[in-house]
Scaffold this motif. Structure first.
Motif, PDB file in Angstrom:
ATOM      1  N   THR A 113     -14.306 -26.343 -27.109  1.00 20.13           N
ATOM      2  CA  THR A 113     -15.467 -25.646 -26.561  1.00 20.13           C
ATOM      3  C   THR A 113     -15.327 -25.426 -25.053  1.00 20.13           C
ATOM      4  O   THR A 113     -14.532 -26.093 -24.395  1.00 20.13           O
ATOM      5  CB  THR A 113     -16.764 -26.441 -26.900  1.00 20.13           C
ATOM      6  N   GLY A 114     -16.071 -24.432 -24.524  1.00 18.45           N
ATOM      7  CA  GLY A 114     -16.007 -24.144 -23.090  1.00 18.45           C
ATOM      8  C   GLY A 114     -14.701 -23.490 -22.699  1.00 18.45           C
ATOM      9  O   GLY A 114     -13.964 -22.985 -23.559  1.00 18.45           O
ATOM     10  N   SER A 115     -14.391 -23.497 -21.403  1.00 20.07           N
ATOM     11  CA  SER A 115     -13.151 -22.858 -20.957  1.00 20.07           C
ATOM     12  C   SER A 115     -12.647 -23.491 -19.671  1.00 20.07           C
ATOM     13  O   SER A 115     -13.361 -24.227 -19.001  1.00 20.07           O
ATOM     14  CB  SER A 115     -13.405 -21.360 -20.738  1.00 20.07           C
ATOM     15  N   LEU A 116     -11.383 -23.178 -19.370  1.00 27.23           N
ATOM     16  CA  LEU A 116     -10.746 -23.700 -18.154  1.00 27.23           C
ATOM     17  C   LEU A 116      -9.842 -22.621 -17.573  1.00 27.23           C
ATOM     18  O   LEU A 116      -8.987 -22.084 -18.268  1.00 27.23           O
ATOM     19  CB  LEU A 116      -9.893 -24.937 -18.504  1.00 27.23           C
ATOM     20  N   GLU A 117     -10.067 -22.269 -16.300  1.00 25.54           N
ATOM     21  CA  GLU A 117      -9.203 -21.294 -15.637  1.00 25.54           C
ATOM     22  C   GLU A 117      -8.601 -21.924 -14.392  1.00 25.54           C
ATOM     23  O   GLU A 117      -9.320 -22.481 -13.572  1.00 25.54           O
ATOM     24  CB  GLU A 117     -10.013 -20.065 -15.210  1.00 25.54           C
ATOM     25  N   ILE A 118      -7.271 -21.786 -14.286  1.00 23.78           N
ATOM     26  CA  ILE A 118      -6.590 -22.360 -13.126  1.00 23.78           C
ATOM     27  C   ILE A 118      -5.975 -21.243 -12.298  1.00 23.78           C
ATOM     28  O   ILE A 118      -5.378 -20.313 -12.845  1.00 23.78           O
ATOM     29  CB  ILE A 118      -5.534 -23.384 -13.584  1.00 23.78           C
ATOM     30  N   ASP A 119      -6.153 -21.326 -10.979  1.00 27.94           N
ATOM     31  CA  ASP A 119      -5.602 -20.318 -10.078  1.00 27.94           C
ATOM     32  C   ASP A 119      -4.468 -20.964  -9.281  1.00 27.94           C
ATOM     33  O   ASP A 119      -4.708 -21.658  -8.301  1.00 27.94           O
ATOM     34  CB  ASP A 119      -6.724 -19.822  -9.146  1.00 27.94           C
ATOM     35  N   HIS A 120      -3.232 -20.727  -9.726  1.00 26.14           N
ATOM     36  CA  HIS A 120      -2.096 -21.405  -9.103  1.00 26.14           C
ATOM     37  C   HIS A 120      -1.869 -20.984  -7.649  1.00 26.14           C
ATOM     38  O   HIS A 120      -1.156 -21.656  -6.914  1.00 26.14           O
ATOM     39  CB  HIS A 120      -0.822 -21.173  -9.928  1.00 26.14           C
ATOM     40  N   SER A 121      -2.498 -19.870  -7.249  1.00 27.80           N
ATOM     41  CA  SER A 121      -2.257 -19.399  -5.877  1.00 27.80           C
ATOM     42  C   SER A 121      -3.288 -19.974  -4.886  1.00 27.80           C
ATOM     43  O   SER A 121      -3.187 -19.762  -3.689  1.00 27.80           O
ATOM     44  CB  SER A 121      -2.321 -17.865  -5.839  1.00 27.80           C
ATOM     45  N   LEU A 122      -4.290 -20.685  -5.390  1.00 25.04           N
ATOM     46  CA  LEU A 122      -5.367 -21.170  -4.508  1.00 25.04           C
ATOM     47  C   LEU A 122      -4.847 -22.215  -3.515  1.00 25.04           C
ATOM     48  O   LEU A 122      -4.129 -23.133  -3.881  1.00 25.04           O
ATOM     49  CB  LEU A 122      -6.485 -21.805  -5.345  1.00 25.04           C
ATOM     50  N   ARG A 123      -5.239 -22.027  -2.248  1.00 27.59           N
ATOM     51  CA  ARG A 123      -4.853 -23.023  -1.224  1.00 27.59           C
ATOM     52  C   ARG A 123      -5.946 -24.080  -1.115  1.00 27.59           C
ATOM     53  O   ARG A 123      -7.125 -23.759  -1.007  1.00 27.59           O
ATOM     54  CB  ARG A 123      -4.633 -22.340   0.117  1.00 27.59           C
ATOM     55  N   ILE A 124      -5.535 -25.341  -1.134  1.00 28.91           N
ATOM     56  CA  ILE A 124      -6.514 -26.441  -1.001  1.00 28.91           C
ATOM     57  C   ILE A 124      -6.923 -26.511   0.477  1.00 28.91           C
ATOM     58  O   ILE A 124      -6.064 -26.539   1.354  1.00 28.91           O
ATOM     59  CB  ILE A 124      -5.882 -27.794  -1.415  1.00 28.91           C
ATOM     60  N   PRO A 125      -8.235 -26.520   0.787  1.00 30.93           N
ATOM     61  CA  PRO A 125      -8.665 -26.577   2.187  1.00 30.93           C
ATOM     62  C   PRO A 125      -8.132 -27.829   2.894  1.00 30.93           C
ATOM     63  O   PRO A 125      -8.005 -28.881   2.270  1.00 30.93           O
ATOM     64  CB  PRO A 125     -10.195 -26.635   2.095  1.00 30.93           C
ATOM     65  N   LYS A 126      -7.883 -27.654   4.187  1.00 26.55           N
ATOM     66  CA  LYS A 126      -7.315 -28.749   4.978  1.00 26.55           C
ATOM     67  C   LYS A 126      -8.204 -29.986   4.971  1.00 26.55           C
ATOM     68  O   LYS A 126      -7.725 -31.111   5.026  1.00 26.55           O
ATOM     69  CB  LYS A 126      -7.132 -28.254   6.428  1.00 26.55           C
ATOM     70  N   TYR A 127      -9.551 -29.762   4.908  1.00 23.56           N
ATOM     71  CA  TYR A 127     -10.431 -30.939   4.946  1.00 23.56           C
ATOM     72  C   TYR A 127     -10.280 -31.822   3.714  1.00 23.56           C
ATOM     73  O   TYR A 127     -10.808 -32.933   3.674  1.00 23.56           O
ATOM     74  CB  TYR A 127     -11.898 -30.537   5.190  1.00 23.56           C
ATOM     75  N   LEU A 128      -9.572 -31.358   2.708  1.00 24.12           N
ATOM     76  CA  LEU A 128      -9.323 -32.200   1.542  1.00 24.12           C
ATOM     77  C   LEU A 128      -7.895 -32.741   1.486  1.00 24.12           C
ATOM     78  O   LEU A 128      -7.597 -33.642   0.696  1.00 24.12           O
ATOM     79  CB  LEU A 128      -9.608 -31.425   0.246  1.00 24.12           C
ATOM     80  N   THR A 129      -7.015 -32.169   2.331  1.00 23.54           N
ATOM     81  CA  THR A 129      -5.618 -32.627   2.288  1.00 23.54           C
ATOM     82  C   THR A 129      -5.238 -33.481   3.496  1.00 23.54           C
ATOM     83  O   THR A 129      -4.224 -34.183   3.461  1.00 23.54           O
ATOM     84  CB  THR A 129      -4.638 -31.434   2.244  1.00 23.54           C
ATOM     85  N   ALA A 130      -6.054 -33.434   4.586  1.00 26.42           N
ATOM     86  CA  ALA A 130      -5.693 -34.146   5.816  1.00 26.42           C
ATOM     87  C   ALA A 130      -5.716 -35.660   5.601  1.00 26.42           C
ATOM     88  O   ALA A 130      -4.962 -36.406   6.215  1.00 26.42           O
ATOM     89  CB  ALA A 130      -6.642 -33.761   6.940  1.00 26.42           C
ATOM     90  N   TYR A 131      -6.607 -36.113   4.737  1.00 28.37           N
ATOM     91  CA  TYR A 131      -6.684 -37.536   4.394  1.00 28.37           C
ATOM     92  C   TYR A 131      -7.256 -37.636   2.982  1.00 28.37           C
ATOM     93  O   TYR A 131      -7.844 -36.680   2.484  1.00 28.37           O
ATOM     94  CB  TYR A 131      -7.566 -38.307   5.387  1.00 28.37           C
ATOM     95  N   ASP A 132      -7.064 -38.786   2.367  1.00 30.16           N
ATOM     96  CA  ASP A 132      -7.558 -38.963   0.989  1.00 30.16           C
ATOM     97  C   ASP A 132      -8.999 -39.471   1.029  1.00 30.16           C
ATOM     98  O   ASP A 132      -9.249 -40.625   1.390  1.00 30.16           O
ATOM     99  CB  ASP A 132      -6.669 -39.941   0.212  1.00 30.16           C
ATOM    100  N   ILE A 133      -9.929 -38.600   0.629  1.00 27.64           N
ATOM    101  CA  ILE A 133     -11.349 -38.923   0.644  1.00 27.64           C
ATOM    102  C   ILE A 133     -11.624 -40.199  -0.154  1.00 27.64           C
ATOM    103  O   ILE A 133     -11.061 -40.396  -1.238  1.00 27.64           O
ATOM    104  CB  ILE A 133     -12.152 -37.728   0.085  1.00 27.64           C
TER     105      ILE A 133
END
Lengths: 381, 96
Positions: A113-133
């Motif tokens: 049920t439901g759906s899942l779409e993945i965008d392989h070209s999406l860039r993860i924002p820096k505020y989520l990659t600079a450190y591990d929340i």
């Protein structure tokens, strides 16, 4: 009681299970027995000592910070609190790592049920990659293997430990609080399309599918391992929702697509630049008369007069990789919401409470009252 | 299928510094108390397993698949609270 709450969660071994239990109880002890001593200790010992030399009390959180960072009692609690977070993750990662192959194989059985779409070209924002929340190793977005879901699984299993089992059987306390608020204050809304921004593992998305069975419910996030897990978890729980990998600052949905846009604990993990973009995007996505409701950690409308409490509120900022949550408190949210075009008289900074009747398994009062900020798009816009 | 995944166990981000030499004393006291408690537990479990094995009553698999009752979970919760009470006593004293 079994720790496995649905078929996408792995079963911890005996030692993993009791190791996780220890962390739950350690965190309870640190809060109830140690943290509770800090304010009396400050008032009895630290503040009078400062007064003796300066002939006045500390005036702001930066003065308190200097005093507390030199106090071994406070620093010991602070270190232990930080360590308990690390112990939580390592004790859960053991279980997820040991079961990861079979969990990924198990994804196939959870796609009905439901759906899942993945965008392989999406860039993860820096505020989520600079450190591990929150010190979750690898953050929410990192992948170690094809079809990785480990970040989502680790988050799902850690939440009850983090919250002392206060989040309910399906980790949905926060969304239930929003739903309680809607039931009490926005009685007449019947959205046909609902969007949960920064949905992570969908624990705050699914309650809306259940509350509005005729609506189509969507969840967006940038973190793929969480989204894959979210879709499978929704299937494990038999609830329909549509997940897609998108940045909430600018989504691909058409304007005026949603009657309700929500987020839980999203804004304080973003940035100065992102917050106005997210609020503007909410406005664009809402139908005329639609509502946005954001639930977060700290209230905006309250000014903190006690410098000790002001300092203590920043603990997560300094010690638990929540770098933006302190800065967010100082932003002029009302102006940002006004500038986006929301009806001024509908903007509210208030709080939401979850009631036990709305869901099963709430045992604590840890998160029972959290700030919400909401606003309605003008009906004539 | 066995891919031998190793997930990260350390979080990216600044590491604050906490302790000066005064607190190291507490830390050492806590670590030693903990070590002692672990040693006591280990020996008790060892005795337990040995007796059970000798009497052919339980297998290792049963240990690993055991799910405690609510009553047992409460008993354990109380026991862990008492353990933490003993281990964290030095920190409590610093805040009095």
């Amino acid at each position: 009681m079994s720790k496995q709450k649905h078929t996408m969660q792995p079963q911890p071994s005996h030692d993993e299970s009791v190791r996780q239990d220890f962390v739950t109880d350690l965190r309870a002890y640190l809060t109830d027995e140690i943290y509770s001593l800090i304010t009396p200790h400050y008032e009895k010992n630290i503040e009078p000592e400062f007064f003796q030399t300066n002939d006045r009390k500390p005036i702001d959180k930066s003065e308190v910070k200097t005093l507390m960072h030199n106090d071994k009692g406070y620093q010991s609690w602070s270190l232990l609190q930080r360590l308990s977070q690390q112990m939580m993750f390592t004790s859960v990662i053991d279980t997820v790592e040991r079961n990861l192959d079979s969990m990924i194989d198990n994804l196939d059985k959870h796609q009905t049920t439901g759906s899942l779409e993945i965008d392989h070209s999406l860039r993860i924002p820096k505020y989520l990659t600079a450190y591990d929340i929150h010190q979750q190793p690898g953050g929410y977005h990192s992948e170690s293997i094809e079809n990785d879901i480990s970040a989502g699984a680790v988050y799902d299993i850690s939440l009850p430990i983090y919250s002392r089992n206060a989040m309910g059987e399906e980790n949905d306390l926060l969304a239930q609080a929003i739903i309680c608020y809607i039931d009490e204050h926005l009685k007449n809304i019947e959205p046909n399309h609902i969007l949960d921004m920064g949905c992570g593992i969908g624990n705050s998305t699914l309650p809306f599918s259940k509350k509005y069975p005729n609506a189509r419910v969507f969840g967006v996030d940038v973190a793929v391992p969480c989204l894959r897990y979210a879709h499978a978890r929704a299937n494990a729980l038999g609830v329909e929702a549509h997940f897609s990998q998108q940045n909430v600052e600018k989504t691909s949905y058409e304007s005026e697509s949603f009657g309700l846009v929500t987020s839980t604990l999203l804004l304080h993990e973003t940035s100065h630049d992102a917050v106005p973009k997210i609020i503007n995007e909410c406005f664009r996505l809402l139908e005329p008369g639609g509502w946005m409701i954001h639930l977060d950690v700290y209230p905006f409308h309250k000014k903190e007069d006690n410098p000790l409490y002001d300092f203590l509120k920043d603990w997560e900022v300094i010690n638990n990789n929540e770098n933006f949550s302190g800065a967010l408190r100082n932003m002029n949210m009302r102006k940002i919401i006004q500038d986006a075009g929301f009806s001024d008289e509908t903007i509210k900074f208030t709080s939401a409470e979850a009631a036990a009747k709305y869901s099963k398994g709430y045992t604590g009062d840890f998160y029972l009252k959290l700030p919400v900020y909401l606003a309605q798009k003008p009906t004539n816009s | 299928m066995s891919k031998k995944i190793k997930l990260p166990r350390v979080a990216k981000g600044k590491k604050p510094r906490y302790l000066d030499d005064g607190s190291i004393d507490n830390l050492m006291a806590m670590i030693m108390t903990l070590t002692q408690e672990i040693s006591v537990l280990r020996d008790r479990i060892d005795t337990f397993e040995q007796i059970l094995e000798d009497k052919n009553v339980i297998s290792e698999k049963e240990f690993d698949e055991f799910i405690p009752s609510d009553d047992l979970e409460t008993t354990r919760k109380n026991r862990r609270h008492q353990l933490l009470e003993r281990v964290l006593l030095p920190i409590k004293k610093d805040l009095e």
